[in-house]
Design a protein around this motif. Structure first.
Motif, mmCIF file in Angstrom:
data_model
loop_
_atom_site.group_PDB
_atom_site.id
_atom_site.type_symbol
_atom_site.label_atom_id
_atom_site.label_comp_id
_atom_site.label_asym_id
_atom_site.label_seq_id
_atom_site.Cartn_x
_atom_site.Cartn_y
_atom_site.Cartn_z
ATOM 1 N N MET A 15 0.805 -1.201 0.000
ATOM 2 C CA MET A 15 0.000 0.000 0.000
ATOM 3 C C MET A 15 0.841 1.255 0.000
ATOM 4 S SD MET A 15 -3.110 -0.889 2.562
ATOM 5 C CE MET A 15 -3.561 0.822 2.646
ATOM 6 N N ALA A 16 2.037 1.165 0.532
ATOM 7 C CA ALA A 16 2.883 2.337 0.626
ATOM 8 C C ALA A 16 3.575 2.564 -0.703
ATOM 9 C CB ALA A 16 3.911 2.157 1.733
ATOM 10 N N ALA A 17 2.761 2.840 -1.721
ATOM 11 C CA ALA A 17 3.315 3.021 -3.052
ATOM 12 C C ALA A 17 3.954 4.385 -3.169
ATOM 13 C CB ALA A 17 2.206 2.873 -4.096
ATOM 14 N N GLU A 18 4.968 4.478 -4.017
ATOM 15 C CA GLU A 18 5.640 5.736 -4.233
ATOM 16 C C GLU A 18 4.730 6.672 -4.996
ATOM 17 O OE1 GLU A 18 10.092 4.610 -4.834
ATOM 18 O OE2 GLU A 18 9.572 6.312 -6.075
ATOM 19 N N ILE A 19 4.763 7.948 -4.689
ATOM 20 C CA ILE A 19 3.954 8.931 -5.388
ATOM 21 C C ILE A 19 4.874 9.692 -6.317
ATOM 22 C CG2 ILE A 19 2.463 10.937 -5.137
ATOM 23 C CD1 ILE A 19 1.782 9.966 -2.356
ATOM 24 N N ASP A 20 4.683 9.528 -7.616
ATOM 25 C CA ASP A 20 5.569 10.194 -8.558
ATOM 26 C C ASP A 20 5.173 11.651 -8.719
ATOM 27 O OD1 ASP A 20 3.340 10.194 -10.165
ATOM 28 O OD2 ASP A 20 3.966 8.416 -11.309
ATOM 29 N N GLU A 66 -7.196 -19.298 7.155
ATOM 30 C CA GLU A 66 -5.743 -19.205 7.047
ATOM 31 C C GLU A 66 -5.335 -18.490 5.761
ATOM 32 O OE1 GLU A 66 -4.293 -23.126 9.519
ATOM 33 O OE2 GLU A 66 -5.195 -23.388 7.542
ATOM 34 N N ARG A 67 -6.073 -18.732 4.704
ATOM 35 C CA ARG A 67 -5.782 -18.035 3.446
ATOM 36 C C ARG A 67 -5.947 -16.523 3.612
ATOM 37 N NH1 ARG A 67 -9.853 -18.616 -1.491
ATOM 38 N NH2 ARG A 67 -11.073 -17.565 0.120
ATOM 39 N N GLU A 68 -7.013 -16.105 4.305
ATOM 40 C CA GLU A 68 -7.239 -14.670 4.510
ATOM 41 C C GLU A 68 -6.206 -14.085 5.465
ATOM 42 O OE1 GLU A 68 -9.178 -12.810 2.689
ATOM 43 O OE2 GLU A 68 -9.622 -14.663 1.615
ATOM 44 N N ILE A 69 -5.723 -14.895 6.418
ATOM 45 C CA ILE A 69 -4.632 -14.438 7.288
ATOM 46 C C ILE A 69 -3.398 -14.155 6.455
ATOM 47 C CG2 ILE A 69 -2.997 -15.171 9.079
ATOM 48 C CD1 ILE A 69 -5.315 -16.689 10.403
ATOM 49 N N VAL A 70 -3.086 -15.065 5.541
ATOM 50 C CA VAL A 70 -1.927 -14.857 4.656
ATOM 51 C C VAL A 70 -2.113 -13.591 3.831
ATOM 52 C CG1 VAL A 70 -0.660 -15.792 2.677
ATOM 53 C CG2 VAL A 70 -1.348 -17.304 4.541
ATOM 54 N N ARG A 71 -3.332 -13.372 3.342
ATOM 55 C CA ARG A 71 -3.603 -12.172 2.541
ATOM 56 C C ARG A 71 -3.384 -10.900 3.372
ATOM 57 N NH1 ARG A 71 -6.775 -12.153 -1.928
ATOM 58 N NH2 ARG A 71 -7.915 -14.006 -1.225
ATOM 59 N N ALA A 72 -3.906 -10.907 4.605
ATOM 60 C CA ALA A 72 -3.766 -9.730 5.467
ATOM 61 C C ALA A 72 -2.305 -9.479 5.826
ATOM 62 C CB ALA A 72 -4.602 -9.909 6.737
ATOM 63 N N VAL A 73 -1.582 -10.551 6.151
ATOM 64 C CA VAL A 73 -0.176 -10.397 6.523
ATOM 65 C C VAL A 73 0.642 -9.923 5.328
ATOM 66 C CG1 VAL A 73 1.879 -11.600 7.340
ATOM 67 C CG2 VAL A 73 -0.339 -12.081 8.377
ATOM 68 N N THR A 74 0.265 -10.344 4.128
ATOM 69 C CA THR A 74 0.961 -9.885 2.923
ATOM 70 C C THR A 74 0.840 -8.370 2.776
ATOM 71 O OG1 THR A 74 0.603 -11.993 1.799
ATOM 72 C CG2 THR A 74 1.088 -10.107 0.410
ATOM 73 N N GLU A 75 -0.345 -7.840 3.102
ATOM 74 C CA GLU A 75 -0.521 -6.385 3.054
ATOM 75 C C GLU A 75 0.307 -5.706 4.143
ATOM 76 O OE1 GLU A 75 -4.538 -5.014 2.771
ATOM 77 O OE2 GLU A 75 -5.154 -6.635 1.447
ATOM 78 N N LEU A 76 0.351 -6.305 5.345
ATOM 79 C CA LEU A 76 1.160 -5.745 6.422
ATOM 80 C C LEU A 76 2.650 -5.796 6.081
ATOM 81 C CD1 LEU A 76 -0.565 -7.193 9.627
ATOM 82 C CD2 LEU A 76 -0.552 -4.812 8.868
ATOM 83 N N ARG A 92 4.046 -5.146 3.455
ATOM 84 C CA ARG A 92 4.444 -3.974 2.671
ATOM 85 C C ARG A 92 5.002 -2.880 3.572
ATOM 86 N NH1 ARG A 92 1.759 -4.301 -2.447
ATOM 87 N NH2 ARG A 92 0.182 -5.952 -2.479
ATOM 88 N N PHE A 93 4.662 -2.931 4.852
ATOM 89 C CA PHE A 93 5.128 -1.939 5.816
ATOM 90 C C PHE A 93 6.252 -2.495 6.690
ATOM 91 C CE2 PHE A 93 0.820 -0.804 4.709
ATOM 92 C CZ PHE A 93 0.886 0.563 4.536
ATOM 93 N N GLY A 94 6.778 -3.644 6.298
ATOM 94 C CA GLY A 94 7.891 -4.221 7.040
ATOM 95 C C GLY A 94 7.493 -5.088 8.214
ATOM 96 N N VAL A 95 6.203 -5.440 8.316
ATOM 97 C CA VAL A 95 5.741 -6.298 9.407
ATOM 98 C C VAL A 95 5.972 -7.747 9.014
ATOM 99 C CG1 VAL A 95 3.772 -6.990 10.818
ATOM 100 C CG2 VAL A 95 4.015 -4.603 10.090
ATOM 101 N N GLY A 96 6.706 -8.492 9.837
ATOM 102 C CA GLY A 96 7.004 -9.890 9.561
ATOM 103 C C GLY A 96 6.280 -10.832 10.494
#
Length: 258
Positions: A1-6, A177-187, A189-193
């Motif tokens: 989500m933290a995309a660069e703004i050109d 579990e699939r939705e957990i993976v989806r949510a964590v994938t979005e997190l 992007r902000f460096g959350v492991g």
């Protein structure tokens, strides 16, 4: 989500209308992405240009563009965006489900208004179906649908956030579990492991223990009707607890902005 703004996007946020569109006509019909943020920030304090662009990348929004590449949001686009944000905030729906809701004709008028408690139907739809695991998905399918890094999924397994089921040498995951993976994938992007998510797991374990304490006798009843009522109550209580946790989080996050 933290995309660069050109620089072009920065221009989007800074002007009321792009130069190649007649200003008077465009002000009446469409808004730039910066103006959309300003219009919605009172109801959605965490709204940002990057978040709107991310929703567009996920094919949830499709604003028209000028010849110069500027995004222009018609009133219908803004209404659709408001609906998406309310479904995320009030009903805790993942983007995949929101996409389905919109495709089914879900409109802004159907979504709970700010300040109102979510109705029982919304809570039931947002709750996790605890009565069964639903479909199972291969690891390859989970990776394809969520865009997750295989290393991240393994990390989630290692920290006990998810737990796949091995059948005939292949690992499967359920809907949750699939939705957990989806949510964590979005997190991510902000460096959350995965190691950062133990706090979420600990919190969830405590909430589950509390709900079990409340409903355990009914869930273990020999009366099938009573067990069925207990399962429905458990799903609704889980949704209410999730809503409460969301409100408490928002309250604490607001302190950071003071």
């Amino acid at each position: 989500m933290a995309a660069e703004i050109d620089t072009r996007e920065a221009g989007d946020a800074a002007v009321e209308a792009p130069p190649e569109v007649p200003v008077r006509a465009e002000r009446q019909k469409s808004l730039t992405i910066g103006a959309v943020c300003k219009q919605l920030e009172r109801e959605f304090p965490d709204i940002s240009i990057s978040k709107i662009r991310y929703l567009e990348d996920q094919k949830l929004l499709a604003p028209r563009r000028t010849q110069g590449g500027y995004r222009l949001y018609a009133p219908a686009d803004v209404s659709r965006l408001r609906t998406i944000l309310r479904l995320q905030r009030d009903e805790f729906l993942p983007l995949r489900v929101i996409r389905q809701e919109l495709a089914a004709g879900r409109a802004e008028a159907d979504v709970s208004q700010p300040g109102k408690a979510p109705d029982a139907r919304a809570l039931r739809r947002a709750s996790v179906a605890v009565s069964g695991q639903g479909a199972l998905y291969r690891l390859a399918d989970v990776l394809d649908e969520t865009g997750a890094d295989p290393k991240l999924v393994k990390e989630l397994e290692d920290y006990g956030v998810i737990k796949g089921r091995v059948r005939e040498g292949e690992t499967y995951y359920d809907d949750t579990e699939r939705e957990i993976v989806r949510a964590v994938t979005e997190l991510a992007r902000f460096g959350v492991g995965g190691r950062n998510l133990r706090v979420f797991r600990t919190s969830a374990d405590r909430e589950a223990a509390l709900l079990e304490q409340i409903l355990a006798p009914a869930l273990r009843s020999r009366n099938p009707d009573r067990r069925k009522e207990a399962v429905e109550a458990l799903e609704n209580l889980a949704a209410i607890a999730s809503h409460l946790k969301h409100l408490l989080l928002i309250r604490d996050l607001r302190k950071l902005m003071r």
